[in-house]
Write a protein that holds these residues in place. Structure first.
Motif, PDB file in Angstrom:
ATOM      1  N   LEU A  45       1.341  -1.009   0.088  1.00 30.14           N
ATOM      2  CA  LEU A  45       0.199  -0.178  -0.052  1.00 30.14           C
ATOM      3  C   LEU A  45       1.041   1.221   0.077  1.00 30.14           C
ATOM      4  N   HIS A  46       0.488   2.384  -0.274  1.00 32.80           N
ATOM      5  CA  HIS A  46       0.924   3.395   0.053  1.00 32.80           C
ATOM      6  C   HIS A  46       1.126   3.635   1.677  1.00 32.80           C
ATOM      7  N   THR A  47       0.254   3.806   1.991  1.00 33.74           N
ATOM      8  CA  THR A  47       0.760   3.906   3.890  1.00 33.74           C
ATOM      9  C   THR A  47      -0.071   3.050   3.908  1.00 33.74           C
ATOM     10  N   ALA A  48       0.646   2.284   5.488  1.00 33.22           N
ATOM     11  CA  ALA A  48       0.159   1.199   6.555  1.00 33.22           C
ATOM     12  C   ALA A  48      -0.891   1.869   7.045  1.00 33.22           C
ATOM     13  N   ARG A  49      -1.893   0.550   6.891  1.00 34.20           N
ATOM     14  CA  ARG A  49      -3.319   0.173   8.068  1.00 34.20           C
ATOM     15  C   ARG A  49      -3.963  -0.368   8.534  1.00 34.20           C
ATOM     16  N   GLN A  50      -4.043  -0.326   9.783  1.00 35.93           N
ATOM     17  CA  GLN A  50      -5.649  -1.676  10.147  1.00 35.93           C
ATOM     18  C   GLN A  50      -6.902  -0.680  10.260  1.00 35.93           C
TER      19      GLN A  50
END
Length: 360
Positions: A45-50
């Protein structure tokens, strides 16, 4: 004597690269012999996220919001599955995680989720044991952690994303905002089941079943769950199916479905193991549950035809609170959190049905 012409540097580089490229094999991941799925790819992804929400729409997969300690995740990413890359789009969203994203009439609607102002501070505290000093005392080792200073709240506003124009608009509010709820579209209605609401002393699990009519833009209620719980859902033949979930601090094996024609909840045979903090998606004759608190590397396949389940490993990098979405004939497991100590992940993990698997 004839002198051979010198090859250009570019041609030499190409010739040298060809044997390596020809001999290179795609990466493979180990899987159990009876695995229903196999891992076929992964990218970033462009930005890690949960706690993000994801949908498949047209040629792309869209990822909405989520939480990230280090960077803002209040944005939309568009994944191109063919090119194996993700692009951050310009529209910003309200800060929300553990919310729902539902597709209706070519648009994506965002409901609920936890929100905060996103204020953080670095906190240093002593961590024992420390180093023994010359005077026989201990000098504590200092550990630095990131702690939120914002007060969590629930996001009531409904956002609508139109991929045709790339814009986001606000369409009123949820009468009972919540997070971690099961959410699906049945006909012209969006169904929201269970999840967490804000009580007097903080978040509390609920059994509510609210319905939003996309045509009239009105809210109604339907039969509640038998037990308050958090957990995802999927649509199976016009039925809303909830598999696993969390009651208080324990995972559930229960599989329940809501029949809108009979307006009733019914039970299916339970999972072979409890699941909580997982993502859920349907592919072919199976419901697949990915990761979770207790088994972050495990996948559960629930056979809808035989109403049985099995747990297996197929190269899933450990995750909880990921997003799972079907695009074409593949399953995409997006983001998540490996464990309580590590930061969110930016992995997009891709799975396909195991061609060697034969249902019993």
């Amino acid at each position: 004597m004839r002198v051979p012409r010198r090859a250009s540097p570019c041609l030499l580089l190409l010739m040298l690269a060809l044997p390596a490229a020809a001999g290179a094999a795609p990466k493979s991941w180990k899987h159990d012999r009876d695995a229903v799925l196999v891992k076929v790819d992964e990218f970033r992804l462009h930005t890690a996220r949960q706690g993000a929400a994801a949908v498949s729409l047209g040629d792309h997969i869209y990822v909405f919001g989520g939480s990230n300690w280090a960077h803002s995740a209040d944005n939309i990413e568009r994944i191109d599955p063919e090119a194996r890359r993700s692009k951050k789009l310009k529209p910003a969203l309200f800060n929300r995680a553990f919310h729902a994203a539902l597709v209706y009439d070519g648009r994506v609607y965002l409901f609920g989720g936890q929100a905060s102002a996103g204020d953080y501070q670095l906190v240093s505290s002593p961590r024992f044991p420390g180093q023994r000093m010359a005077n026989d005392s201990f000098e504590p080792l200092m550990g630095t952690t990131l702690r939120t200073t914002a007060v969590p709240r629930l996001e009531p506003r409904i956002e609508c994303f139109d991929p045709a124009i790339g814009g986001v608009s606000v369409l009123g509010s949820m009468p009972h905002p919540r997070a971690n709820m099961a959410a699906v579209v049945l006909g012209h209605g969006a169904h929201f089941v269970g999840g967490t609401e804000m009580g007097r002393t903080g978040f509390k699990q609920v059994a509510r079943h609210d319905v939003f009519d996309f045509v009239s833009r009105e809210w109604g209620t339907a039969l509640e769950l038998l037990n308050a719980r958090e957990g995802p859902a999927a649509v199976v033949d016009r039925l809303l199916v909830v598999a696993g979930g969390r009651v208080r601090d324990r995972g559930l094996k229960a599989v329940e479905f809501f029949d809108p024609d009979e307006r009733a909840w019914k039970f299916l045979p339970a999972l072979d193991r409890a699941a909580a903090g997982h993502s859920l998606a349907r592919l072919d004759r199976y419901l697949f549950l990915f990761g979770g608190y207790d088994s972050p590397k495990k996948i559960v396949a629930y056979d809808l035809a035989r109403r049985t389940s099995r747990t297996f490993e197929a190269g899933l990098s450990p995750v909880s609170h990921s997003a799972a979405v079907v695009h074409g004939d593949r399953l995409y497991v997006i983001g998540g959190k490996p464990n309580s100590q590590d930061n969110e992940t930016d992995l997009v993990q891709v799975f396909a049905l195991n061609p060697d698997h034969r249902p019993e």
